[in-house]
Structure formats: C-alpha cells, structure tokens
Design an enzyme around this catalytic site. Structure first.
Site, short mmCIF file in Angstrom:
data_model
loop_
_atom_site.label_atom_id
_atom_site.label_comp_id
_atom_site.label_asym_id
_atom_site.label_seq_id
_atom_site.Cartn_x
_atom_site.Cartn_y
_atom_site.Cartn_z
N VAL A 1 0.83 -1.21 0.00
CA VAL A 1 0.00 0.00 0.00
C VAL A 1 0.87 1.26 0.00
O VAL A 1 0.65 2.19 -0.78
CB VAL A 1 -0.97 0.00 1.21
CG1 VAL A 1 -1.72 1.32 1.31
CG2 VAL A 1 -1.96 -1.17 1.10
N ARG B 1 -7.36 -12.53 16.43
CA ARG B 1 -7.55 -11.18 15.87
C ARG B 1 -7.18 -10.12 16.88
O ARG B 1 -6.59 -9.10 16.55
CB ARG B 1 -9.01 -10.99 15.48
CG ARG B 1 -9.34 -11.49 14.12
CD ARG B 1 -10.74 -11.15 13.76
NE ARG B 1 -10.88 -11.09 12.32
CZ ARG B 1 -11.89 -10.51 11.70
NH1 ARG B 1 -12.84 -9.92 12.39
NH2 ARG B 1 -11.95 -10.51 10.39
N VAL C 1 -3.87 4.33 7.74
CA VAL C 1 -4.44 3.44 6.71
C VAL C 1 -4.48 1.99 7.22
O VAL C 1 -5.34 1.21 6.83
CB VAL C 1 -3.59 3.49 5.42
CG1 VAL C 1 -4.26 2.75 4.28
CG2 VAL C 1 -3.29 4.93 5.01
N ASP D 1 -14.15 2.59 -0.02
CA ASP D 1 -15.44 1.90 -0.14
C ASP D 1 -16.44 2.75 -0.93
O ASP D 1 -17.24 2.23 -1.72
CB ASP D 1 -16.00 1.62 1.27
CG ASP D 1 -14.92 1.09 2.19
OD1 ASP D 1 -14.89 -0.09 2.50
OD2 ASP D 1 -14.05 1.92 2.57
N ALA E 1 -15.64 4.82 -3.27
CA ALA E 1 -15.21 4.72 -4.68
C ALA E 1 -15.71 3.41 -5.28
O ALA E 1 -16.15 3.37 -6.44
CB ALA E 1 -13.69 4.80 -4.76
N ARG E 2 -15.64 2.34 -4.48
CA ARG E 2 -16.13 1.04 -4.98
C ARG E 2 -17.64 1.11 -5.27
O ARG E 2 -18.11 0.57 -6.27
CB ARG E 2 -15.85 -0.05 -3.93
CG ARG E 2 -14.37 -0.42 -3.86
CD ARG E 2 -14.07 -1.34 -2.69
NE ARG E 2 -12.69 -1.80 -2.76
CZ ARG E 2 -11.99 -2.24 -1.71
NH1 ARG E 2 -12.54 -2.27 -0.51
NH2 ARG E 2 -10.74 -2.65 -1.86
N HIS F 1 -14.87 0.97 8.18
CA HIS F 1 -14.27 0.38 6.98
C HIS F 1 -14.20 -1.12 7.28
O HIS F 1 -13.22 -1.62 7.82
CB HIS F 1 -12.87 0.97 6.74
CG HIS F 1 -12.09 0.24 5.68
ND1 HIS F 1 -12.47 0.17 4.38
CD2 HIS F 1 -10.95 -0.49 5.77
CE1 HIS F 1 -11.59 -0.54 3.69
NE2 HIS F 1 -10.66 -0.97 4.51
N THR G 1 -4.88 -5.78 -1.47
CA THR G 1 -5.44 -4.69 -2.28
C THR G 1 -4.51 -3.48 -2.14
O THR G 1 -4.09 -3.18 -1.03
CB THR G 1 -6.85 -4.29 -1.83
OG1 THR G 1 -6.76 -3.58 -0.59
CG2 THR G 1 -7.75 -5.49 -1.63
P1 NAD Z 1 2.58 -4.99 3.72
O1 NAD Z 1 2.80 -6.15 4.64
O2 NAD Z 1 2.92 -5.13 2.27
O3 NAD Z 1 3.35 -3.70 4.28
C1 NAD Z 1 3.37 -3.35 5.61
C2 NAD Z 1 4.73 -2.75 5.88
O4 NAD Z 1 4.74 -2.20 7.20
C3 NAD Z 1 5.88 -3.77 5.80
O5 NAD Z 1 6.81 -3.38 4.81
C4 NAD Z 1 6.50 -3.69 7.20
O6 NAD Z 1 7.92 -3.85 7.19
C5 NAD Z 1 6.08 -2.30 7.62
N1 NAD Z 1 6.20 -2.05 9.07
C6 NAD Z 1 6.00 -2.89 10.10
N2 NAD Z 1 6.27 -2.25 11.25
C7 NAD Z 1 6.60 -0.98 10.95
C8 NAD Z 1 7.00 0.16 11.70
N3 NAD Z 1 7.05 0.12 13.03
N4 NAD Z 1 7.28 1.30 11.04
C9 NAD Z 1 7.23 1.36 9.69
N5 NAD Z 1 6.88 0.31 8.93
C10 NAD Z 1 6.58 -0.85 9.54
O7 NAD Z 1 1.04 -4.61 3.89
P2 NAD Z 1 0.16 -3.71 2.88
O8 NAD Z 1 -0.53 -4.58 1.91
O9 NAD Z 1 0.98 -2.57 2.42
O10 NAD Z 1 -0.96 -3.17 3.89
C11 NAD Z 1 -0.61 -2.25 4.92
C12 NAD Z 1 -1.80 -1.98 5.82
O11 NAD Z 1 -2.80 -1.28 5.08
C13 NAD Z 1 -2.47 -3.26 6.33
O12 NAD Z 1 -2.85 -3.05 7.68
C14 NAD Z 1 -3.69 -3.40 5.45
O13 NAD Z 1 -4.73 -4.13 6.07
C15 NAD Z 1 -4.05 -1.93 5.29
N6 NAD Z 1 -4.95 -1.61 4.19
C16 NAD Z 1 -5.88 -0.64 4.44
C17 NAD Z 1 -6.77 -0.28 3.47
C18 NAD Z 1 -7.79 0.79 3.79
O14 NAD Z 1 -8.67 1.13 2.96
N7 NAD Z 1 -7.73 1.37 4.98
C19 NAD Z 1 -6.74 -0.87 2.20
C20 NAD Z 1 -5.76 -1.83 1.96
C21 NAD Z 1 -4.86 -2.20 2.96
#
Ligand code: NAD
Length: 320
Positions: A19, A93, A123, A153, A155-156, A180, A236
């Site tokens: 993300v 969880r 996020v 959501d 946007a979806r 969300h 995603t």
């Molecule tokens: P990912 O595992 O690819 O990336 C997460 C990153 O966080 C990793 O690179 C990890 O090294 C890093 N990280 C861990 N601890 C950290 C710290 N203390 N400081 C900085 N970085 C740190 O995951 P992703 O697919 O990029 O998703 C990231 C988050 O976004 C997840 O919680 C996911 O559920 C969420 N997400 C939210 C939405 C939304 O609409 N809110 C949509 C998609 C994903």
C-alpha cells in the site's frame, strides 16, 4: 508574493509495503508533493522501493523520493501510516490488533517527539480502531489525526453503480459510511446520479424490475470487495493508493473537499469515543468539520450499529 508559495510539500509514508509503495507511485505521478519519504524497518525493502520509484524520475513531475528517518516527521505536511504486522499462524484477531496498536503507538510517539505539525492519515487495518489509537496517543486536536475511512469503499460503490446504471462514474455521487469493514453501509439517502436522487433515478431509468434488490446486491458487493481481491491476488493496493492521493491532495492543496475519512466523533451524530467514516471537510489542517447529514432511521441505525461494533473492539483492546 505569497511566501508560502515556495514551501516544500512533504509527504512521509510509514510502511513501504504494497500500500505504501503504490501510494508513493501514484502520488509522484500527480505532482502534488515535492518530497516523498518512505520509512520502514525492513531496510532492504525500503531501499528497493525507493530505487525502483526513483528510476522513474525522468518520467515524473519534479519530486524528490528518498528513504527517511523519524527526523523527517518534523517538517512533514502529511504523514500516512500504512505500517502493519501480518497475522502469525494461530494468532487471534485481538492479539494481532494489540501488536498493530503497539506499532501505531510507537510511530505516533516518534511523530510527537519531533514536534511535527503534520496531519496524520492512518491506513493500517482495522483503520477506524487504529485511528482512534493514534488520536488518543498523540494528544493532538481531533481534526489532525484521521483515517482513510470509507473513501475507498465509497469509490467502490460509485464504480459498481456506474457500471450497473451504465453512467460515467464521475456523475455518480455516493457515500459509504461507518466502519471500513463488515458493518459499513451505503447511505442511499445521499446518493444521486447527476443530481437526481437515486430514489427518483431508479424508477425513471426502469432498467431493473427490482431495483431495491439490485441496490442491496451492489452494497453487498462493496462490502465483499476486499475479500474477493485478497482471494484473487493476496492484497489490495491500487485503488487504496489512489484514494490516499485524493486525501493527501485535499490536505496539501487546502481543498476543503468532502471525503468520508475516518474522523474522531465528539458528539456528531450523537456519538463520541469512536472514529468512523462520515462526510468530512478536508483542508490543510485535516478535518475542519464533520457534515451531519439528516439520515433516515434505517441509515442512522446502521451508523449506530457500526459505532457500537467499533466501540466494542476499542474496549476489548483497552481491557486487554
Ligand atoms: P505490507 O505487509 O505489504 O506492508 C506493511 C509494511 O509495514 C511492511 O513493509 C513492514 O515492514 C512495515 N512495518 C512494520 N512495522 C513498521 C513500523 N514500526 N514502522 C514502519 N513500517 C513498519 O502490507 P500492505 O498490503 O501494504 O498493507 C498495509 C496496511 O494497510 C495493512 O494493515 C492493510 O490491512 C491496510 N490496508 C488498508 C486499506 C484501507 O482502505 N484502509 C486498504 C488496503 C490495505
């Protein structure tokens, strides 16, 4: 001449995973930021992401993209937190939530220590709960700590309605409110196509016999979108990256755009002690006001249900 004109617009992205890096890529293409800084404890990942992005600089509007450190929070305009831990085998969880809440708290502590004046956009999931954790930890004014909420959501919902009605998505105005997550809902009372309320549009269009059933199917598809995409490809990131560009752009350009970010509620809609997606005006200082729409009874009930779901998770986290 406006002295602020030459001030650098700096966005710090915490978490350089799927993300965070997709957001950086989309943001760089828009020319909205002068500096994009990525922070991640995974040194190799962050170096790789920065190099890969920086090699695109000849094709981008002028921007500096680099790896950063906590000192970068000091003069950031927007700090977007996408950092998160993945579920361990057998982990509950709640245990995962506790680990992610601890990550968010430690990032917020670093931001506060740097006397940052930025707006924090959370996020990481569960985004509404972690936004509330970040807000409480920061001690900042409520508008300066927000979550990405239901911007994605919404946007979806707009996409699916546009497809169903065969109307350009830009003429579809629709909002998903609440968590969300599973308890979110489509605010049909606020939905219109080219200014025509959906309740008038559907009978006028006449495309489907049972439009209330069709609307329910569309709302259900929105709720299940993330599950389907994760089943297909594991995560995603494209659409959320673009939703984050929309939010960051509204802050950087002081737009006063209305977006359903996750906002701290202190009495709005009769709710407090919770963050969830509600229409909010977004400007340079974050949420400047929350719009309290007059929701019909069924939508108000859904909003209260969403808030209660989130409050139970917050209580479980605080009691854990
Ligand atoms: P990912 O595992 O690819 O990336 C997460 C990153 O966080 C990793 O690179 C990890 O090294 C890093 N990280 C861990 N601890 C950290 C710290 N203390 N400081 C900085 N970085 C740190 O995951 P992703 O697919 O990029 O998703 C990231 C988050 O976004 C997840 O919680 C996911 O559920 C969420 N997400 C939210 C939405 C939304 O609409 N809110 C949509 C998609 C994903």
């Amino acid at each position: 001449m406006n002295a602020n004109r030459w001030v650098s617009r700096k966005v710090v992205i915490v978490g350089a995973g799927a993300v965070g890096s997709t957001f950086a890529y989309a943001l760089a293409q828009r020319g909205l930021a002068d500096e994009i800084v990525l922070i991640d404890p995974n040194n190799e990942l962050v170096k790789g992401q920065v190099l890969d992005l920086a090699h695109g600089l000849p094709f981008l509007p002028a921007v500096e993209i680099r790896e950063g450190h906590k000192s970068d929070y000091a003069d950031a305009n927007v700090i977007v937190i996408t950092a998160g831990a993945k579920q361990r085998p057998g982990e509950s969880r709640l245990d995962l939530l506790k680990r992610n809440a601890a990550i968010i708290e430690s990032i917020v502590d670093d931001i506060v220590e740097q006397h940052s004046q930025a707006v924090i956009v959370v996020v990481s999931n569960p985004v509404d709960v972690l936004t509330y954790v970040a807000y409480r930890r920061s001690g900042w004014p409520k508008g300066r700590v927000i979550g990405s909420g239901t911007v994605l959501d919404s946007a979806r919902l707009r996409y699916l309605l546009g497809q169903h009605c065969a109307v350009d998505v830009h003429n579809v105005h629709a909002y998903v409110l609440g968590e969300h997550g599973d308890s979110e809902f489509a605010a049909w009372s606020m939905t219109n196509l080219a200014g025509i309320p959906i309740a008038q549009y559907c009978p006028m269009c006449g495309k489907c016999d049972q439009w209330l059933v069709e609307r329910h199917k569309i709302e259900d598809a929105v709720k299940k979108s993330a599950y389907h995409i994760i089943d297909y490809k594991g995560a995603t990131y494209f659409a959320v990256g673009l939703a984050l560009v929309r939010i960051a752009g509204a802050i950087l350009r002081n737009e006063r755009s209305v977006l359903t970010v996750s906002a701290v509620l202190e009495g709005e809609y009769g709710l407090r002690g919770v963050c969830l997606g509600v229409p909010s005006i977004i400007a340079r200082s974050g949420v400047t006001s929350i719009l309290e729409a007059q929701l019909p009874a069924d939508e108000m009930k859904a909003l209260l249900n969403s808030a209660s779901t989130l409050q139970q998770v917050i209580a479980a986290l605080e009691g854990a």
